[in-house]
Scaffold this motif. Structure first.
Motif, PDB file in Angstrom:
ATOM      1  N   VAL A 118      13.396  67.260  15.905  1.00 28.14           N
ATOM      2  CA  VAL A 118      13.560  67.951  14.428  1.00 28.14           C
ATOM      3  C   VAL A 118      15.323  67.893  14.455  1.00 28.14           C
ATOM      4  CG1 VAL A 118      13.557  70.301  15.380  1.00 28.14           C
ATOM      5  CG2 VAL A 118      13.232  69.477  12.785  1.00 28.14           C
ATOM      6  N   GLN A 130      12.037  66.137   9.733  1.00 25.84           N
ATOM      7  CA  GLN A 130      11.379  65.607  10.898  1.00 25.84           C
ATOM      8  C   GLN A 130      10.888  64.045  10.771  1.00 25.84           C
ATOM      9  OE1 GLN A 130       7.679  66.825  13.886  1.00 25.84           O
ATOM     10  NE2 GLN A 130       7.370  66.656  11.396  1.00 25.84           N
ATOM     11  N   ASN A 138       8.740  70.229  18.550  1.00 28.67           N
ATOM     12  CA  ASN A 138       9.116  70.394  17.103  1.00 28.67           C
ATOM     13  C   ASN A 138       8.463  71.596  16.566  1.00 28.67           C
ATOM     14  OD1 ASN A 138      10.943  68.356  17.278  1.00 28.67           O
ATOM     15  ND2 ASN A 138       9.776  66.986  16.056  1.00 28.67           N
TER      16      ASN A 138
END
Length: 796
Positions: free
Chosen positions: A502, A514, A586
């Motif tokens: 990210v 992302q 992420n």
């Protein structure tokens, strides 16, 4: 290959990409397959939207074609990417994909892309490789083959000096992971990346002066001077469009200062040619006019500037008059005076900070002078000016790094006044090794997403460096010129085939984004983080054994705590930095900072920023609101805003504490020669996309610009083959006679002239400017100077 789209629809991104082809084999010489062209397993021979049998998916991605990282949605049908659409949720790219972004689909489906791991079986540069399994490739990196040494033998012979490994990396979202692998985990301090051959002095100069490399609020600016940047054709992004939709009498008066009459010059209100490398004299003279007439924003400077009065005295005492500058830069004193007065009297003036490579030895001081000139107007940290913005932060990930007692100090910053903490100078690093000035041997190079043979000046020396190594490992998507000098090639998945860490973007309208994998990696390619993990697993124990052999501190730790504990707790388990898949990491990171709902939005739309569901609105078919104007971060610094006019630490390193002109920088070209200037075009990303069939269709090759009158005298016509020779190399390309360049100058686009036979469309197409550019450096960061080379030209 055929691209069944019109140019207009292609540029608008309004049709599906219909790609026909994919049966052609690679031009590289595989063992046992020389001269054969076979169908490629896993590669769709024909990709059309007509054959779809399932429902299309829309997967959010971030473009990987250039540094801008525009956001989009990949349409996927039956496991094939059939179209790339812009993402309307990302403030940075604002529902736009440029021609390169639209053509990014071809990166994934390029028939020439690297498909499997390979080991060299011929001579370096010859392009002869053997297809192997991933395990065999990792084994070759560790233990070598009959043709090259492995890392274990090299480190054993060097008594665990991890500094014997050099590494380089290109820009991108997986760059930090590669730095973690080779720099932090394996333990090499000698790191060079694209920064020292790109905009290092621009970032460094503005950071030292203003504390930021600023964003520009073009929407509210009313006067702009743009020098040393070719935004109208070098990089087409939303802010480029913001810039030029307001020029030509539409609210943003624009003055272009450039040696060539570029597309930027054509779109400006006024173009003034300048002698290459003399922009600093022009800026100093502008500053002189403002100081001489006491027109600077005194209240602002007294409140925020350090060394303001000293700088004013410095400029006036050196007598940097417009008349003085005219003789150096070629711009008339009248024009300089007029622009200085227009600039300082404008409501919201801008000196465009530039997005370019280092063109002259004085580039760092030029950027400092530009930042100070902008400050004289008071137009900092405010609407219509330089935007400092609000950084939307993501916490840094901790990586457990071993301490290698036998590693030596880095030398890639030798002789540089202010080396960066992470990466050194490409030219200093390379030349010290070639000249035998390195304090210890460098015997291995790890190279990822980087093509120094085509990007670092003086190609002959770069080839010599790679020839000198005992081991070269290349991780890339395409068989670049540099890949031809590899011992082991590891094929990386393209950006449409991988999920990336990210990323946070700040400034005026901050957000986090992302990139998600639209499809699974084709052939036997792997996501970069998977490569890092697997290679780390292969190397960890054997390299730990070498450290145990030579590192007395490590031996003591093992006696005290036990080998297993030391291995796990002290970072010697090289793979522990990639203990979870990227998508899972992420999710954990975003939920920790912003909560579960934020992650759901990010995972679905590819973008998240606070109050996005409330702020984001569609205003017209292609116009969106991201933040209301009242919520945008036009002003954020307040009393913390500082302008450093005098930087005393520079003087301690032998660099002028304030921007100062030196006569050694005067522009001079011997009779019968030409000053070579280079640049890039928005259709291509350096040398990385010239094999892209869609983009090559727009600009098939590079030409040598030469003044029309000079060309006529030399008997050179359009399309004639010409030889261009410098003190370091010779190239051939076709001529483009024009009045858009001065008689003593010549120009060529960067990125062409590949020597890799693995690239069918790039091979032998045009000329590589790095072959003939001298390897000069500027003194502050050791960045490569691109416009200091004089050349001879002759018709072939």
């Amino acid at each position: 290959m055929e691209v069944e789209v019109s140019r207009r629809k292609f540029l608008q991104g309004s049709v599906a990409m219909t790609i026909v082809g994919g049966a052609a084999g690679s031009g590289m010489l595989w063992a046992g397959e020389e001269g054969k062209h076979k169908s490629l397993p896993g590669y769709p021979a024909t990709i059309t939207t007509k054959t779809s049998t399932g429902k299309a998916e829309e997967i959010p991605f971030l473009c990987g074609i250039c540094v801008n990282k525009c956001a989009g949605f990949a349409r996927v049908e039956d496991g094939i990417v059939t179209k790339l659409n812009p993402n309307p949720y990302f403030p940075k790219s604002r529902n736009m994909l440029c021609p390169r972004g639209n053509a990014g689909i071809q990166t994934t489906y390029d028939p020439d892309r690297l498909k499997y791991p390979m080991i060299r079986i011929g001579k370096r540069g010859e392009g002869k490789f053997k297809r192997v399994t991933w395990e065999e490739a990792y084994e070759a990196i560790l233990n070598g083959t009959k043709d090259f040494k492995g890392l274990a033998q090299i480190l054993d012979e060097e008594k665990d000096n991890r500094s014997t490994i050099g590494y380089c990396n290109g820009e991108g979202l997986s760059k930090e992971g590669f730095e973690d692998l080779v720099g932090k985990k394996i333990g090499s301090p000698n790191y060079v990346d694209e920064v020292s051959i790109c905009l290092e002095t621009a970032g460094g100069g503005f950071f030292a002066t203003l504390g930021v490399y600023p964003e520009i609020d073009f929407e509210h600016a009313d006067y702009m001077i743009i020098l040393g940047a070719n935004r109208a054709e070098a990089i087409i992004t939303p802010d480029t469009q913001d810039m030029f939709k307001q020029t030509k009498g539409r609210g943003l008066k624009t003055i272009c200062i450039d040696p060539r009459f570029t597309n930027t010059a054509a779109k400006a209100d006024k173009w003034l040619p300048v002698n290459p490398g003399t922009d600093l004299a022009y800026i100093l003279a502008m500053t002189y006019v403002i100081f001489k007439n006491n027109l600077e924003n005194k209240e602002f400077m007294k409140k925020h500037a350090v060394g303001y009065e000293e700088y004013k005295q410095h400029i006036l005492s050196h007598n940097y008059t417009p008349e003085w500058a005219e003789k150096i830069c070629g711009i008339s004193a009248k024009d300089i005076k007029e622009m200085a007065l227009e600039f300082i009297n404008a409501e919201s003036p801008i000196i465009y900070p530039g997005r370019r490579s280092v063109f002259s030895p004085n580039d760092y001081q030029l950027r400092r002078a530009m930042g100070i000139l902008q400050a004289l107007s008071g137009n900092l940290d405010k609407k219509g000016g330089y935007i400092y913005g609000n950084p939307i932060m993501m916490p840094a990930e901790y990586v457990s790094s071993p301490i290698y007692d036998q590693a030596k100090e880095r030398f890639d910053t030798e002789g540089i006044a202010f080396p960066t903490a992470k990466s050194g100078s490409w030219i200093v690093f390379r030349n010290m090794i070639l000249e035998g000035k390195n304090p210890y041997p460098v015997r291995a190079m790890f190279i990822r997403k980087h093509n120094p043979i085509m990007s670092v000046p003086n190609t002959a020396k770069t080839k010599q460096l790679l020839e000198k190594m005992d081991l070269n490992v290349v991780i890339d998507i395409l068989p670049s010129d540099t890949a031809m000098y590899a011992d082991v090639i590891l094929p990386e998945a393209s950006y449409l085939e991988r999920t990336s860490p990210v990323k946070a973007y700040g400034f005026l309208e901050p957000s986090i984004v992302q990139r998600k994998a639209a499809i699974k990696p084709l052939f036997e390619t792997k996501e970069p983080e998977v490569i890092y993990k697997e290679l780390a697993e292969k190397l960890a124990k054997p390299l730990f054994e070498i450290s145990k052999k030579y590192d007395k501190d490590l031996q003591e730790q093992i006696k005290a705590r036990g080998e297993e504990k030391v291995f796990k707790e002290d970072g010697y388990d090289l793979a522990d930095a990639w203990d979870k898949p990227v998508h899972e990491k992420n999710k954990e990171l975003v939920e920790k900072v912003y909560g579960e709902e934020a992650w759901k939005i990010l995972d679905e739309k590819g973008v998240y920023y606070p109050h996005m569901e409330k702020y984001h609105k569609q205003l017209s078919p292609n116009d969106f609101q991201y933040y209301p104007k009242s919520k945008r971060f036009y002003s954020t610094k307040g009393d913390k805003l500082r302008v450093i006019c005098k930087y005393d630490n520079l003087a301690k390193k032998g660099i002028d504490a304030m921007p100062t002109w030196h006569d050694e920088w005067k522009f001079s070209v011997p009779e019968g020669k030409f000053r070579l200037i280079t640049g890039r075009h928005a259709q291509f990303t350096q040398s990385g996309t010239t094999n892209n069939a869609m983009l090559r269709d727009l600009i098939p090759t590079n030409f040598l610009w030469i003044n029309q009158r000079v060309a006529t005298k030399m008997g050179i016509k359009f399309g004639d083959d010409v030889e261009v020779k410098s003190e370091v190399g010779t190239v051939q390309l076709k001529a483009y006679p024009t009045e858009k360049i001065a008689p003593n100058q010549t120009f060529m686009l960067h990125g062409f002239g590949s020597e890799s036979k693995g690239l069918e469309l790039s091979y032998g197409n045009g000329a590589n400017d790095a072959v003939i550019i001298k390897d000069d450096i500027e003194p502050v960061f050791g960045a490569a100077v691109m416009h200091s080379t004089n050349v001879e030209i002759r018709k072939v």
